[in-house]
Design a protein around this motif. Structure first.
Motif, PDB file in Angstrom:
ATOM      1  N   GLN A 106      32.502  47.298  49.242  1.00 29.95           N
ATOM      2  CA  GLN A 106      32.636  45.939  48.707  1.00 29.95           C
ATOM      3  C   GLN A 106      32.961  45.961  47.209  1.00 29.95           C
ATOM      4  N   LYS A 107      32.370  46.899  46.483  1.00 26.80           N
ATOM      5  CA  LYS A 107      32.680  47.048  45.059  1.00 26.80           C
ATOM      6  C   LYS A 107      34.143  47.461  44.862  1.00 26.80           C
ATOM      7  N   HIS A 108      34.614  48.316  45.745  1.00 28.11           N
ATOM      8  CA  HIS A 108      35.994  48.775  45.655  1.00 28.11           C
ATOM      9  C   HIS A 108      36.976  47.657  46.007  1.00 28.11           C
ATOM     10  N   ILE A 109      36.613  46.840  46.971  1.00 25.61           N
ATOM     11  CA  ILE A 109      37.441  45.680  47.319  1.00 25.61           C
ATOM     12  C   ILE A 109      37.573  44.760  46.108  1.00 25.61           C
ATOM     13  N   ALA A 110      36.458  44.507  45.437  1.00 26.05           N
ATOM     14  CA  ALA A 110      36.472  43.645  44.244  1.00 26.05           C
ATOM     15  C   ALA A 110      37.359  44.252  43.152  1.00 26.05           C
ATOM     16  N   PHE A 111      37.266  45.562  42.975  1.00 21.82           N
ATOM     17  CA  PHE A 111      38.104  46.237  41.982  1.00 21.82           C
ATOM     18  C   PHE A 111      39.575  46.097  42.336  1.00 21.82           C
ATOM     19  N   LEU A 112      39.919  46.351  43.577  1.00 25.51           N
ATOM     20  CA  LEU A 112      41.317  46.282  44.016  1.00 25.51           C
ATOM     21  C   LEU A 112      41.882  44.867  43.880  1.00 25.51           C
ATOM     22  N   LYS A 113      41.055  43.880  44.117  1.00 26.18           N
ATOM     23  CA  LYS A 113      41.497  42.491  43.969  1.00 26.18           C
ATOM     24  C   LYS A 113      41.688  42.109  42.502  1.00 26.18           C
ATOM     25  N   SER A 114      41.033  42.824  41.609  1.00 24.12           N
ATOM     26  CA  SER A 114      41.097  42.495  40.183  1.00 24.12           C
ATOM     27  C   SER A 114      42.314  43.112  39.483  1.00 24.12           C
ATOM     28  N   LEU A 115      43.049  43.961  40.156  1.00 29.51           N
ATOM     29  CA  LEU A 115      44.175  44.662  39.537  1.00 29.51           C
ATOM     30  C   LEU A 115      45.255  43.682  39.083  1.00 29.51           C
ATOM     31  N   GLN A 116      45.944  44.023  37.996  1.00 28.50           N
ATOM     32  CA  GLN A 116      46.999  43.184  37.443  1.00 28.50           C
ATOM     33  C   GLN A 116      48.361  43.639  37.954  1.00 28.50           C
ATOM     34  N   ASN A 117      49.255  42.683  38.152  1.00 22.17           N
ATOM     35  CA  ASN A 117      50.610  43.036  38.582  1.00 22.17           C
ATOM     36  C   ASN A 117      51.402  43.705  37.465  1.00 22.17           C
ATOM     37  N   TYR A 118      51.100  43.355  36.225  1.00 20.98           N
ATOM     38  CA  TYR A 118      51.757  43.967  35.071  1.00 20.98           C
ATOM     39  C   TYR A 118      50.983  43.603  33.817  1.00 20.98           C
ATOM     40  N   TYR A 119      51.304  44.289  32.736  1.00 23.00           N
ATOM     41  CA  TYR A 119      50.712  43.979  31.437  1.00 23.00           C
ATOM     42  C   TYR A 119      51.808  44.037  30.387  1.00 23.00           C
ATOM     43  N   LEU A 120      51.895  43.023  29.559  1.00 23.47           N
ATOM     44  CA  LEU A 120      52.880  42.950  28.487  1.00 23.47           C
ATOM     45  C   LEU A 120      52.139  42.830  27.174  1.00 23.47           C
TER      46      LEU A 120
END
Length: 242
Positions: A106-120
């Motif tokens: 569940q912690k890993h699911i939360a981490f994966l959902k928090s990922l950004q598509n990109y950073y500028l």
């Protein structure tokens, strides 16, 4: 002095990740930008995510979404399975997660959902796993999945005539929008290289860690970089994605 360091595709290579953090002498004042694909390939995908979650509590980290991370999320959160994923590193991940608790998943699911598509960043340096297709840039992309699946940006940079001036009307517009673009996704080992490769404004930092290459961390200002041992030697009794 603080640094901004970008890290290529890890692909379950936890031991290699520890090596580059040590070899680059990373401190808590450094900013770390991870380009995605934390999982699939070698046997320690859960350990990689555990480490990244903990690392994020100690210093400024930016985590970009990779296509393999999205595939893992679909499997963990929605029980989506596919044979193509298994063929490209997913089988090792599924096997590794058989030993992981429900709470940790569940912690890993939360981490994966928090990922950004990109950073500028403020200097118009774009960090993205794969690429984008819209001629006006990432803010106008019609198909967000391409942020972590596209290969045409890198292919365009590779095919570009070095003699062509940026002022030419034929110069690819996508390569004029940002000062620098940092990507992973397509291993430079396909070009016979195992160090970061720059083409036009694009820096490819995927140095083949999923296969027989190395994991790389690069200082975006000085362009100095550090690498792990070859992943197939670290995990000598595994196949990775080879």
């Amino acid at each position: 002095m603080s640094r901004t360091l970008v890290i290529g595709d890890v692909h379950g290579g936890y031991k290699a990740l520890l090596q580059i953090i040590e070899r680059a002498k990373v401190t808590t004042i450094d900013t770390l930008i991870f380009l995605g694909d934390y999982v699939d390939g070698w046997s320690q995908s859960p350990e990689v995510i555990d480490y990244l979650i903990e690392l994020n509590t100690k210093q400024n980290c930016i985590f970009i979404r990779g296509n393999h991370d999205e595939l893992l999320l679909q499997w963990l959160d929605q029980s989506k399975d596919n044979l193509e994923w298994y063929k490209h590193g997913g089988e090792a991940t599924v096997t590794a997660y058989s030993k992981v608790s429900v709470e940790t998943k569940q912690k890993h699911i939360a981490f994966l959902k928090s990922l950004q598509n990109y950073y500028l960043d403020s200097k118009k340096r774009l960090f993205i796993h794969a690429g984008f297709t819209n001629m006006n840039g990432v803010n106008y992309e019609y198909f967000p999945k391409l942020f972590y699946w596209d290969r045409t940006l890198w292919e365009t940079a590779l095919a570009l005539d070095k003699k062509m001036e940026k002022t030419s009307k034929y110069y690819p517009k996508r390569l004029t929008l940002y000062h620098e673009i940092y990507i992973g996704h397509t291993p430079v080992s396909r070009l016979g290289k195992l160090i970061p490769v720059q083409k036009a404004c694009v820096w490819n930092v995927d140095t083949g860690a999923a296969f027989k290459g190395y994991l790389t961390i690069l200082d975006i200002d000085s362009k100095e970089f550090w690498q792990s041992d070859a992943l197939n030697e670290i995990y000598h009794d595994e196949k990775g994605r080879n």
